[in-house]
Write an enzyme that holds these catalytic residues in place. Sequence first.
Site, PDB file in Angstrom:
ATOM      1  N   ARG A  53      23.981   9.102  11.472  1.00  0.00           N
ATOM      2  CA  ARG A  53      25.188   8.379  11.826  1.00  0.00           C
ATOM      3  C   ARG A  53      25.941   9.112  12.936  1.00  0.00           C
ATOM      4  O   ARG A  53      25.644  10.272  13.251  1.00  0.00           O
ATOM      5  CB  ARG A  53      26.066   8.212  10.598  1.00  0.00           C
ATOM      6  CG  ARG A  53      26.611   9.495  10.020  1.00  0.00           C
ATOM      7  CD  ARG A  53      27.474   9.178   8.793  1.00  0.00           C
ATOM      8  NE  ARG A  53      28.150  10.308   8.235  1.00  0.00           N
ATOM      9  CZ  ARG A  53      27.821  10.914   7.093  1.00  0.00           C
ATOM     10  NH1 ARG A  53      26.771  10.496   6.389  1.00  0.00           N
ATOM     11  NH2 ARG A  53      28.517  11.944   6.640  1.00  0.00           N
ATOM     12  N   ALA A  59      19.290  10.711  16.908  1.00  0.00           N
ATOM     13  CA  ALA A  59      20.419  11.572  16.552  1.00  0.00           C
ATOM     14  C   ALA A  59      21.741  10.818  16.625  1.00  0.00           C
ATOM     15  O   ALA A  59      21.803   9.650  17.020  1.00  0.00           O
ATOM     16  CB  ALA A  59      20.438  12.795  17.456  1.00  0.00           C
ATOM     17  N   HIS A  60      22.787  11.511  16.272  1.00  0.00           N
ATOM     18  CA  HIS A  60      24.130  10.942  16.215  1.00  0.00           C
ATOM     19  C   HIS A  60      24.577  10.394  17.573  1.00  0.00           C
ATOM     20  O   HIS A  60      24.334  10.993  18.607  1.00  0.00           O
ATOM     21  CB  HIS A  60      25.124  11.987  15.734  1.00  0.00           C
ATOM     22  CG  HIS A  60      25.112  13.263  16.532  1.00  0.00           C
ATOM     23  ND1 HIS A  60      25.977  13.494  17.547  1.00  0.00           N
ATOM     24  CD2 HIS A  60      24.318  14.352  16.450  1.00  0.00           C
ATOM     25  CE1 HIS A  60      25.742  14.690  18.059  1.00  0.00           C
ATOM     26  NE2 HIS A  60      24.729  15.233  17.411  1.00  0.00           N
ATOM     27  N   ASN A  61      25.197   9.230  17.499  1.00  0.00           N
ATOM     28  CA  ASN A  61      25.819   8.601  18.663  1.00  0.00           C
ATOM     29  C   ASN A  61      24.831   8.132  19.733  1.00  0.00           C
ATOM     30  O   ASN A  61      25.244   7.810  20.858  1.00  0.00           O
ATOM     31  CB  ASN A  61      26.864   9.534  19.302  1.00  0.00           C
ATOM     32  CG  ASN A  61      27.978   9.867  18.322  1.00  0.00           C
ATOM     33  OD1 ASN A  61      27.921  10.868  17.632  1.00  0.00           O
ATOM     34  ND2 ASN A  61      28.964   8.977  18.232  1.00  0.00           N
ATOM     35  N   SER A  90      23.911  11.474  21.546  1.00  0.00           N
ATOM     36  CA  SER A  90      24.659  10.777  22.586  1.00  0.00           C
ATOM     37  C   SER A  90      23.798  10.268  23.744  1.00  0.00           C
ATOM     38  O   SER A  90      24.336   9.864  24.779  1.00  0.00           O
ATOM     39  CB  SER A  90      25.782  11.655  23.146  1.00  0.00           C
ATOM     40  OG  SER A  90      26.656  12.031  22.097  1.00  0.00           O
TER      41      SER A  90
END
Lengths: 333, 333, 333
Positions: free
Chosen positions: A219, A240-242, A260
């Site tokens: 998340r 991965a996150h974002n 990201s």
Amino acid sequence: MIDPRFYTLSGPVSVADLAGDAEVRGDRARTVTGVAAISSASSDDLVYFDGKGLAPQTAARVIVLRESAIGDVDAGATYIVVREPRAFFARVATKIAVERGFASGAKSVDPTARLEDGVALGPGAVVGPDTSIGSGTIVGANAVIGPGVAIGRRCRIGAGVVIGCALIGDDVTLLPGALIGQSGFGVAGDQRGPVDVPHFGRAIIQDGASIGAGVTVDRGLFGDTVVGELAKIDNLCQIAHNVIVGRGAIIAAFGGISGSVTIGDGAMMGGRVGVADHRHIGRGAVLAAGSAVMHDVPAGETWAGYPARPLRQWLREVAWLGKAIGKRDGGEK
Amino acid sequence: MIDPRFYTLSGPVSVADLAGDAEVRGDRARTVTGVAAISSASSDDLVYFDGKGLAPQTAARVIVLRESAIGDVDAGATYIVVREPRAFFARVATKIAVERGFASGAKSVDPTARLEDGVALGPGAVVGPDTSIGSGTIVGANAVIGPGVAIGRRCRIGAGVVIGCALIGDDVTLLPGALIGQSGFGVAGDQRGPVDVPHFGRAIIQDGASIGAGVTVDRGLFGDTVVGELAKIDNLCQIAHNVIVGRGAIIAAFGGISGSVTIGDGAMMGGRVGVADHRHIGRGAVLAAGSAVMHDVPAGETWAGYPARPLRQWLREVAWLGKAIGKRDGGEK
Amino acid sequence: MIDPRFYTLSGPVSVADLAGDAEVRGDRARTVTGVAAISSASSDDLVYFDGKGLAPQTAARVIVLRESAIGDVDAGATYIVVREPRAFFARVATKIAVERGFASGAKSVDPTARLEDGVALGPGAVVGPDTSIGSGTIVGANAVIGPGVAIGRRCRIGAGVVIGCALIGDDVTLLPGALIGQSGFGVAGDQRGPVDVPHFGRAIIQDGASIGAGVTVDRGLFGDTVVGELAKIDNLCQIAHNVIVGRGAIIAAFGGISGSVTIGDGAMMGGRVGVADHRHIGRGAVLAAGSAVMHDVPAGETWAGYPARPLRQWLREVAWLGKAIGKRDGGEK
């Protein structure tokens, strides 16, 4: 803003409670009720500024920062002044919000779960409180649907899948063992050592996306990780996150997409492609199997290699190197 | 020594029972009660010597070896003389000890499990016999805590986690789907073909360590695999048998640490780093994403590449190769 | 032929029902009862021809193809004429057959499961309808044995393992979290976007094979994915649809074997080896850790590198490149 379906908010927490022994400049009685990224915070959120780059505009009124950065951010806020703002934030943020869990003794299928007609639950499936599952969706045996998760219609959720802090669209396929919405990987450090940065965002899997066996989709840190409509992700990938995966993008096995990264619509990745954090893969770009991408890749281009470069260049280098050696060795085989 | 919390010991087994048709030199009635590495055995352990390198000093009195190695080890022991000592050992060791399992019909939470106050168990969690779980620890839905496992306080054990033959400290985070303490990968071979070498060690996760979703941490062959205090391991990493991960070391996604590697305190690895077996990564060393490490890396150095070499050298090679091709091609783009 | 133990067949489906708005040449009332690859179909199967390469001989009487390919295949069949045959097939095939699932409210151990004496089932294990498990086999806690699966004797099925559409031999070890028999990764595309190609085959794990924690073995598209006798596969490997792993082959962690690869008996792969789809790895070949194999590898050879080439060539290139840089830089360190 923290999604209260997935996190338990403690209610107002004062700066004094958060700061402990740290220096405070401003109103120790001021309270916060959430956490956010500094650039997208509301006036009720605790934020931190790590001093990298320009200080963004922020609506936050409570900011964790280094002394040297005080002049860089909005006057009028209350500051918690520390040496390592990100680590400090990591250590106190769970006073404000924590991921929801299961109560001890909870039933496998919580009475508050809303299941439309025609949902099939396999044996041992766990469906948490305040969840919803749309009609025609199949939930595999021993899958775990965490508190607050919403799943659309006609989805196939494989056996042993774990979903938390996530919203799943219609017609989504999650193959067995996929792991969706766990906390991302972020490590801050201070004199006490490394500390996990807690994640307060969500994972969003849009309509028609398919996610392979054993894949991990973390998340977001504050915002969302998004797997776009009709994206197709093979087994054992890490998102991965974002990360934002574009519409119809295709990622073959062992793809590793760092935090990201944004992936344009229709981009295609062969097996074992890695992309460094914050990079952008353009719309329709193609990354050959094994590419290790350390730069942005323009739309429509094909790259390969470690480090990745345009395919034609990589092919020339590989061919040239082979010939150079052959010549030097007098054609020895 | 085999930890009886995790293995069922058969009691004394005679050399005659173990040897079968194999040649024995010495006392066929002598018995063993355990298995061990030759260098750390007690007098009651069965050991093997594969003939590689110098024969170590050993307290073992029953040794499986090749005929040619008999002169190399302690006189006075009983020898089981075979062509492939490691394969022979692999085929007979489970006569002495086997991994504990669940009895058919066992309850989800065994009555002998010792749970301190304030442990939260998610629906479907399985907690085996002779386990202990400390206060404040959350065990996710459908997680499996195997026989004998001890977990400290304030841990977060994710949904679908599987733990066996392991000791988990305080304040440990295991994200969903992490797999801790299964048998490591070891293949021996003889005329009957390849055979798995059974593992009799443990996995130790020390205080404050965090382990990502889908990570695999194998237990040791005889001794322990150790993930040190405050080590941070990202999703989908593989930590093989007998690896030692140092305090505060950081391993990003897809890290692959081969058997018996030691990683110094505070070392950092980017995504998809692989380390060949038995190598040592020095304290504070940094391995760039994608590095394939085939040599020891000195403390404090930064390496990159396949095969990995000092970062500066790798960068020069990458840059030079690109230029050499450009020149040869007359600047062709 | 579709194995009815794993798929529910709809019974005869007419060309008219399948074609929808697509053009039909031939008998719209003709029916099919199965799906198959064009080269191995029976007269009752729906097949597609993607127009790549020569059209194979086929017994199929209903063929999805492009208009331009009509002249290339057997006269006398009924044609469904579309622009994207593979995508069209992917969208309609589930009208003919679908993977079996669990009925809502099904018991954890289905009454139709046939367990021989001496099977041990861990707490929470799910055993589907029409399964069979041989004597001496241990099924771990929270493992899921899907409908129709057959498992032989003396197997060790780890906790959290998921098995579907698969046949497991005797003396097989599946470590915790292994995922066996899920649908493979295949993406077709048409004007509506990408679509998953449904898989109708099986996964076969032969006697004495061992499969590591978190490994994914996808089932075949039409035929079988096969892990041969005594093959040994380490943690977190991906074995794609229709792969054949030879007898006694060894694959270390993170091995990625793409679709339809064949691996000869006794081949050995170090960690993180990738093999591109449809390649053949010869009997006894050795692939060094990190190899990215894009070509067939002859029997007995040792290859390394990205892209993989014979080991000796790769070593020369690596050494030469290091020296060339050193010379150019005047020995700078």
